[in-house]
Write an enzyme that holds these catalytic residues in place. Structure first.
Site, PDB file in Angstrom:
ATOM      1  NE  ARG A  18      -2.724  -2.755   2.776  1.00 50.97           N
ATOM      2  CZ  ARG A  18      -3.047  -2.989   4.258  1.00 50.97           C
ATOM      3  NH1 ARG A  18      -3.636  -2.051   4.842  1.00 50.97           N
ATOM      4  NH2 ARG A  18      -2.556  -4.234   4.663  1.00 50.97           N
TER       5      ARG A  18
ATOM      6  CD  GLU B  39      -3.479  -5.071  14.218  1.00 51.12           C
ATOM      7  OE1 GLU B  39      -3.400  -4.510  13.075  1.00 51.12           O
ATOM      8  OE2 GLU B  39      -4.404  -5.058  14.741  1.00 51.12           O
TER       9      GLU B  39
HETATM   10  O1  LIG Z   1       2.968  -1.556  11.800  1.00 58.03           O
HETATM   11  P1  LIG Z   1       2.894  -2.978  11.371  1.00 58.03           P
HETATM   12  O2  LIG Z   1       2.512  -4.132  12.357  1.00 58.03           O
HETATM   13  O3  LIG Z   1       4.073  -3.461  10.700  1.00 58.03           O
HETATM   14  O4  LIG Z   1       1.945  -3.362  10.247  1.00 58.03           O
HETATM   15  C1  LIG Z   1       1.723  -2.209   9.149  1.00 58.03           C
HETATM   16  C2  LIG Z   1       1.882  -2.984   7.670  1.00 58.03           C
HETATM   17  O5  LIG Z   1       0.547  -3.944   7.737  1.00 58.03           O
HETATM   18  C3  LIG Z   1       0.016  -3.520   6.394  1.00 58.03           C
HETATM   19  O6  LIG Z   1       0.476  -4.186   5.480  1.00 58.03           O
HETATM   20  P2  LIG Z   1       0.452  -5.926   5.045  1.00 58.03           P
HETATM   21  O7  LIG Z   1       1.857  -6.623   5.890  1.00 58.03           O
HETATM   22  O8  LIG Z   1      -0.827  -6.442   5.733  1.00 58.03           O
HETATM   23  O9  LIG Z   1       0.704  -5.913   3.581  1.00 58.03           O
HETATM   24  P3  LIG Z   1       0.193  -5.578   2.282  1.00 58.03           P
HETATM   25  O10 LIG Z   1       0.105  -4.059   2.356  1.00 58.03           O
HETATM   26  O11 LIG Z   1       0.720  -6.193   1.375  1.00 58.03           O
HETATM   27  O12 LIG Z   1      -1.427  -5.967   2.280  1.00 58.03           O
HETATM   28  C4  LIG Z   1       0.334  -2.249   6.310  1.00 58.03           C
HETATM   29  O13 LIG Z   1       0.018  -1.979   4.909  1.00 58.03           O
HETATM   30  C5  LIG Z   1       1.695  -1.895   6.658  1.00 58.03           C
HETATM   31  O14 LIG Z   1       2.479  -2.052   5.506  1.00 58.03           O
HETATM   32  N1  LIG Z   2      -5.833  -2.919  11.481  1.00 62.28           N
HETATM   33  C1  LIG Z   2      -5.218  -2.917  10.136  1.00 62.28           C
HETATM   34  N2  LIG Z   2      -5.833  -2.183   9.306  1.00 62.28           N
HETATM   35  C2  LIG Z   2      -5.195  -2.096   8.059  1.00 62.28           C
HETATM   36  N3  LIG Z   2      -3.842  -2.593   7.711  1.00 62.28           N
HETATM   37  C3  LIG Z   2      -3.220  -3.082   8.845  1.00 62.28           C
HETATM   38  N4  LIG Z   2      -1.879  -3.498   8.896  1.00 62.28           N
HETATM   39  C4  LIG Z   2      -1.912  -3.793  10.121  1.00 62.28           C
HETATM   40  N5  LIG Z   2      -3.004  -3.855  10.729  1.00 62.28           N
HETATM   41  C5  LIG Z   2      -3.902  -3.338  10.056  1.00 62.28           C
END
Ligand SMILES: O=P(O)(O)OC[C@H]1O[C@H](OP(=O)(O)OP(=O)(O)O)[C@H](O)[C@@H]1O
Ligand SMILES: Nc1ncnc2[nH]cnc12
Length: 186
Positions: free
Chosen positions: A70, A107
């Site tokens: 993202r 998370e």
């Molecule tokens: O602060 P944190 O606990 O590290 O979490 C934040 C990360 O989690 C989500 O990505 P995700 O890993 O779900 O991957 P994606 O963007 O590919 O869906 C979000 O876009 C951040 O990159």
């Molecule tokens: N609650 C949440 N919503 C969207 N992206 C996330 N990445 C980690 N936690 C998330």
């Protein structure tokens, strides 16, 4: 009810309202902040990118580095507005050439990100961007990668912070400042 520590101006309130909250996604107990409802609203997308541009214009930024997936949405328009390049920090095995990587906890699981070694050079001033900071694991790993090649992380930037997950405290250990547009409930 959306928790918001700081009062928002009208523009950020609009951005905040455009994010859909999805309970129990991708796992039970997670309140997922869905930024696809923001990005499909042209006004919200413009206001969001403009807020980042306003923050970094004139700050001598050399590179915007975005985290898969993202961070790839908000990074390129910011880089273009600043007149600098965009560097993708990617999930494992996606980048050709010599890479460095860092593991981190999420998370809802664990992961790893990688960076092409030559994509950022020593002394460059870098903004790292992502959509959201939760535990701070992802941004912490991104900071490690950028600093490993001798560059400086000017600031880490996100649309949303989930303050209850203490990501800000984790990032503080790296001495990298954190800029967020919105604080929301986890
Ligand atoms: O602060 P944190 O606990 O590290 O979490 C934040 C990360 O989690 C989500 O990505 P995700 O890993 O779900 O991957 P994606 O963007 O590919 O869906 C979000 O876009 C951040 O990159
Ligand atoms: N609650 C949440 N919503 C969207 N992206 C996330 N990445 C980690 N936690 C998330």
């Amino acid at each position: 009810m959306v928790f918001q520590a700081k009062p928002l101006d009208d523009k950020l309130q609009y951005v905040s309202d455009s994010i859909r909250m999805v309970p129990d996604f991708p796992k039970k107990g997670i309140l997922f902040q869905d930024i696809t409802t923001l990005t499909r609203d042209p006004k919200a997308l413009k206001l969001c990118v403009e807020a980042f541009v306003e923050r970094y214009r004139g700050q001598k930024i050399d590179v915007v580095a975005g985290i898969e997936a993202r961070g790839f949405i908000f990074g390129p328009p910011l880089a273009m507005a600043l007149g600098v390049g965009f560097v993708p920090l990617r999930k494992p095995g996606k980048l050709p050439g010599e890479t460095i990587g860092a593991e981190y906890q999420l998370e809802y699981g664990s992961d790893r990100i990688e960076m092409t070694v030559e994509s950022i050079t020593k002394g460059q001033n870098v903004v790292i961007i992502d959509d959201l900071i939760a535990t701070g694991g992802t941004l912490g790993a991104a900071v490690q990668l950028v600093e490993k090649v001798g560059a400086k992380v000017h600031e880490a930037a996100c649309v949303v912070e989930l303050p209850e997950l203490q990501g800000r405290a984790k990032l503080k250990a790296t001495n990298v400042p954190l800029f967020v547009l919105l604080e929301k409930a986890a």
